[in-house]
Design a protein around this motif. Structure first.
Motif, PDB file in Angstrom:
ATOM      1  N   LEU A  42       0.811  -1.126   0.044  1.00  0.00           N
ATOM      2  CA  LEU A  42       0.081   0.243   0.071  1.00  0.00           C
ATOM      3  C   LEU A  42       0.807   1.143   0.060  1.00  0.00           C
ATOM      4  O   LEU A  42       0.339   2.285  -0.748  1.00  0.00           O
ATOM      5  N   SER A  43       1.800   1.240   0.707  1.00  0.00           N
ATOM      6  CA  SER A  43       2.819   2.200   0.817  1.00  0.00           C
ATOM      7  C   SER A  43       3.545   2.612  -0.638  1.00  0.00           C
ATOM      8  O   SER A  43       3.461   3.725  -0.980  1.00  0.00           O
ATOM      9  N   VAL A  44       3.889   1.558  -1.297  1.00  0.00           N
ATOM     10  CA  VAL A  44       4.395   1.693  -2.640  1.00  0.00           C
ATOM     11  C   VAL A  44       3.431   2.295  -3.440  1.00  0.00           C
ATOM     12  O   VAL A  44       3.718   3.187  -4.378  1.00  0.00           O
ATOM     13  N   GLN A  45       2.098   1.625  -3.647  1.00  0.00           N
ATOM     14  CA  GLN A  45       0.895   2.254  -4.351  1.00  0.00           C
ATOM     15  C   GLN A  45       0.922   3.579  -4.109  1.00  0.00           C
ATOM     16  O   GLN A  45       0.459   4.352  -5.116  1.00  0.00           O
ATOM     17  N   GLY A 320     -16.915   0.076   5.916  1.00  0.00           N
ATOM     18  CA  GLY A 320     -15.495  -0.424   5.636  1.00  0.00           C
ATOM     19  C   GLY A 320     -14.643   0.122   5.012  1.00  0.00           C
ATOM     20  O   GLY A 320     -13.230   0.404   5.644  1.00  0.00           O
ATOM     21  N   ALA A 321     -14.855   1.171   4.137  1.00  0.00           N
ATOM     22  CA  ALA A 321     -13.920   1.914   3.429  1.00  0.00           C
ATOM     23  C   ALA A 321     -13.258   2.980   4.146  1.00  0.00           C
ATOM     24  O   ALA A 321     -12.208   3.504   4.360  1.00  0.00           O
ATOM     25  N   ALA A 322     -14.251   3.370   5.125  1.00  0.00           N
ATOM     26  CA  ALA A 322     -13.839   4.564   6.128  1.00  0.00           C
ATOM     27  C   ALA A 322     -12.550   3.924   7.196  1.00  0.00           C
ATOM     28  O   ALA A 322     -11.741   4.948   7.465  1.00  0.00           O
ATOM     29  N   MET A 323     -12.558   2.745   7.257  1.00  0.00           N
ATOM     30  CA  MET A 323     -11.780   2.145   8.343  1.00  0.00           C
ATOM     31  C   MET A 323     -10.349   2.358   7.676  1.00  0.00           C
ATOM     32  O   MET A 323      -9.209   2.215   8.281  1.00  0.00           O
ATOM     33  N   MET A 324     -10.289   2.297   6.448  1.00  0.00           N
ATOM     34  CA  MET A 324      -8.851   2.257   5.488  1.00  0.00           C
ATOM     35  C   MET A 324      -8.061   3.349   5.775  1.00  0.00           C
ATOM     36  O   MET A 324      -7.038   3.508   5.670  1.00  0.00           O
ATOM     37  N   PHE A 325      -8.711   4.671   6.140  1.00  0.00           N
ATOM     38  CA  PHE A 325      -8.121   5.824   6.254  1.00  0.00           C
ATOM     39  C   PHE A 325      -7.001   5.864   7.321  1.00  0.00           C
ATOM     40  O   PHE A 325      -5.764   6.321   7.020  1.00  0.00           O
ATOM     41  N   ASN A 326      -7.292   5.141   8.447  1.00  0.00           N
ATOM     42  CA  ASN A 326      -6.083   5.178   9.260  1.00  0.00           C
ATOM     43  C   ASN A 326      -5.046   4.070   8.734  1.00  0.00           C
ATOM     44  O   ASN A 326      -3.826   4.166   9.176  1.00  0.00           O
ATOM     45  N   ILE A 327      -5.526   2.924   8.354  1.00  0.00           N
ATOM     46  CA  ILE A 327      -4.634   2.037   7.715  1.00  0.00           C
ATOM     47  C   ILE A 327      -3.596   2.717   6.472  1.00  0.00           C
ATOM     48  O   ILE A 327      -2.378   2.377   6.486  1.00  0.00           O
ATOM     49  N   MET A 328      -4.226   3.645   5.706  1.00  0.00           N
ATOM     50  CA  MET A 328      -3.305   4.223   4.694  1.00  0.00           C
ATOM     51  C   MET A 328      -2.602   5.433   5.295  1.00  0.00           C
ATOM     52  O   MET A 328      -1.318   5.295   5.129  1.00  0.00           O
ATOM     53  N   GLU A 329      -2.722   5.966   6.677  1.00  0.00           N
ATOM     54  CA  GLU A 329      -1.782   6.511   7.444  1.00  0.00           C
ATOM     55  C   GLU A 329      -0.783   5.970   7.792  1.00  0.00           C
ATOM     56  O   GLU A 329       0.157   6.283   7.787  1.00  0.00           O
ATOM     57  N   CYS A 330      -1.217   4.579   8.507  1.00  0.00           N
ATOM     58  CA  CYS A 330      -0.121   3.821   8.710  1.00  0.00           C
ATOM     59  C   CYS A 330       0.956   3.577   7.547  1.00  0.00           C
ATOM     60  O   CYS A 330       2.445   3.384   7.598  1.00  0.00           O
ATOM     61  N   ILE A 332       1.728   5.242   4.984  1.00  0.00           N
ATOM     62  CA  ILE A 332       2.544   6.512   4.852  1.00  0.00           C
ATOM     63  C   ILE A 332       3.662   6.672   6.013  1.00  0.00           C
ATOM     64  O   ILE A 332       4.642   6.829   5.448  1.00  0.00           O
ATOM     65  N   ALA A 333       3.175   6.371   7.028  1.00  0.00           N
ATOM     66  CA  ALA A 333       4.145   6.530   8.283  1.00  0.00           C
ATOM     67  C   ALA A 333       5.268   5.525   8.460  1.00  0.00           C
ATOM     68  O   ALA A 333       6.410   6.126   8.726  1.00  0.00           O
ATOM     69  N   ILE A 334       4.931   4.252   7.767  1.00  0.00           N
ATOM     70  CA  ILE A 334       6.268   3.640   7.615  1.00  0.00           C
ATOM     71  C   ILE A 334       7.373   4.078   6.966  1.00  0.00           C
ATOM     72  O   ILE A 334       8.544   3.936   7.455  1.00  0.00           O
ATOM     73  N   ASN A 335       7.029   4.416   5.865  1.00  0.00           N
ATOM     74  CA  ASN A 335       8.083   4.751   4.865  1.00  0.00           C
ATOM     75  C   ASN A 335       8.675   5.986   5.250  1.00  0.00           C
ATOM     76  O   ASN A 335      10.008   6.400   5.054  1.00  0.00           O
ATOM     77  N   ARG A 336       7.718   6.803   5.953  1.00  0.00           N
ATOM     78  CA  ARG A 336       8.313   8.388   6.552  1.00  0.00           C
ATOM     79  C   ARG A 336       9.161   8.355   7.580  1.00  0.00           C
ATOM     80  O   ARG A 336      10.112   9.036   7.849  1.00  0.00           O
ATOM     81  N   ASP A 337       8.745   7.635   8.656  1.00  0.00           N
ATOM     82  CA  ASP A 337       9.532   7.636  10.009  1.00  0.00           C
ATOM     83  C   ASP A 337      10.309   6.496  10.488  1.00  0.00           C
ATOM     84  O   ASP A 337      11.156   6.555  11.097  1.00  0.00           O
ATOM     85  N   MET A 338      10.201   5.251   9.637  1.00  0.00           N
ATOM     86  CA  MET A 338      11.271   4.337   9.959  1.00  0.00           C
ATOM     87  C   MET A 338      12.567   4.671   9.423  1.00  0.00           C
ATOM     88  O   MET A 338      12.639   5.250   8.151  1.00  0.00           O
ATOM     89  N   ILE A 339      13.452   4.106  10.018  1.00  0.00           N
ATOM     90  CA  ILE A 339      15.108   4.289   9.399  1.00  0.00           C
ATOM     91  C   ILE A 339      15.392   3.246   8.687  1.00  0.00           C
ATOM     92  O   ILE A 339      14.695   2.042   8.602  1.00  0.00           O
TER      93      ILE A 339
END
Length: 349
Positions: A42-45, A320-330, A332-339
């Motif tokens: 999802l992050s790559v997409q 169900g679609a509304a639940m995905m907003f939080n997962i999409m934020e996750c 984005i966050a792994i790519n942004r905040d992990m080293i």
């Protein structure tokens, strides 16, 4: 028709170079490769959609298309059509299933009357009605081709309006008594599946009436003879206004290069129509959950996208679609905040 043509003409493939760069970074993050599963994909997409290594979602919105279906005359639904009007108003007020979920995610609720039999007086429901519900597809085409196109364009217009206000991610939803019947009819034609194999209970239709529902769908298909190679023909003959409008939302999101979240069964059928109109739109779709409705798995298989969640949901509304907003934020966050291993000073063989 001009808006539809213009929108389709603006859809481009995902940014492969951005996706390759994102994949290289994610593979080097301080974790075993692939250990975050679908979150990595999802992050790559999202990077491919936005052409950014660290995209932001901006504002979020759930767009709910409300419409009625004339085929309800055949006794295919357990609830009267006035429920569409009542629930559309309740959804706009944030007091149905999708409301708390959208609120928790910080998403705006937008409800559009694209063709309810009885319009609501609730000013929160946007009035863009094409007709007061479709015709009974068991007796005649559900709508004209022109009406189907106009309904698609209502979806495009609604999405474009929200994107213009800064919305960077949209979830699709619907409200319409009888719309599992129209969805199953569309899926039956597009995927070449007998209605008896995929017809379910919808909003708690008694089991003893399901065969009659399947018979009605089969009858409508045989009567109208929709052309499987022409998605607009299928949509106009055995589809629904809500399905058409959601397809329009998906096309608009792809044209504007923002992610569009697919809800359950009915939204997935709308995604099939959108992807038949323009196959590139699939790259912009984020499938949320595996609906518990009987035909949902077949719809996802035909679309070729695997839902991320399996929670036995079958409410619709975009819940169900509304639940995905939080997962999409996750994602984005792994790519942004992990080293990366390199950034952590760790040598990996």
């Amino acid at each position: 028709m001009e808006l539809l043509k213009k929108t389709v003409g603006e859809i481009r493939p995902l940014d492969k170079s951005a996706m390759e760069a994102a994949r290289n970074r994610i593979d080097s993050l301080i974790k075993p490769q692939g250990s975050l599963g679908k979150l990595e994909e999802l992050s790559v997409q999202l990077c491919g959609i936005t052409s950014k290594m660290h995209p932001g979602m901006g504002k979020k919105a759930v767009l709910v298309m409300a419409a009625d279906n004339g085929v309800c005359e055949e006794g295919v639904a357990s609830a009267p059509q006035i429920v569409t009007t009542v629930q559309a108003s309740n959804i706009a007020d944030g007091i149905t299933g999708v409301g708390p979920i959208a609120k928790q995610a910080g998403a705006e609720m937008v409800v559009v009357d694209v063709g309810m039999a009885v319009p609501t007086k609730n000013p929160k429901v946007l009035s863009k009605s094409i007709m007061n519900g479709t015709s009974n597809m068991a007796k005649m085409p559900a709508m004209t081709r022109a009406q189907a196109i106009k309904a698609i364009e209502v979806g495009i217009e609604t999405a474009n309006d929200q994107i213009g206000k800064g919305v960077g991610a949209i979830a699709t939803g619907e409200m319409g008594i009888g719309n599992t019947t129209t969805s199953t009819a569309v899926l039956s034609v597009m995927a070449g599946i007998d209605p008896y194999e995929i017809t379910g209970i919808g909003a708690n239709l008694p089991l003893e009436k399901v065969k009659g529902k399947a018979y009605t769908i089969k009858k409508a298909i045989e009567l109208n003879r929709p052309d499987r190679n022409d998605p607009l023909d299928v949509l106009s003959k055995v589809g629904g206004l809500d399905i058409a409008a959601m397809a329009g939302i998906m096309l608009a999101c792809a044209a504007k290069r923002i992610p569009v979240i697919i809800d359950g069964y009915i939204s997935t059928v709308a995604a099939i129509i959108a992807s038949e109109i323009e196959p590139l739109v699939k790259g912009y779709m984020v499938p949320s959950h595996s609906s518990f409705e009987k035909g949902a798995a077949a719809a996802s298989r035909y679309l070729g996208l695997s839902p991320m969640l399996n929670m036995e949901l079958r409410l619709g509304e975009g819940s169900g679609a509304a639940m995905m907003f939080n997962i999409m934020e996750c994602a984005i966050a792994i790519n942004r905040d992990m080293i990366t291993f390199e950034e952590g000073g760790i040598d990996v063989v």
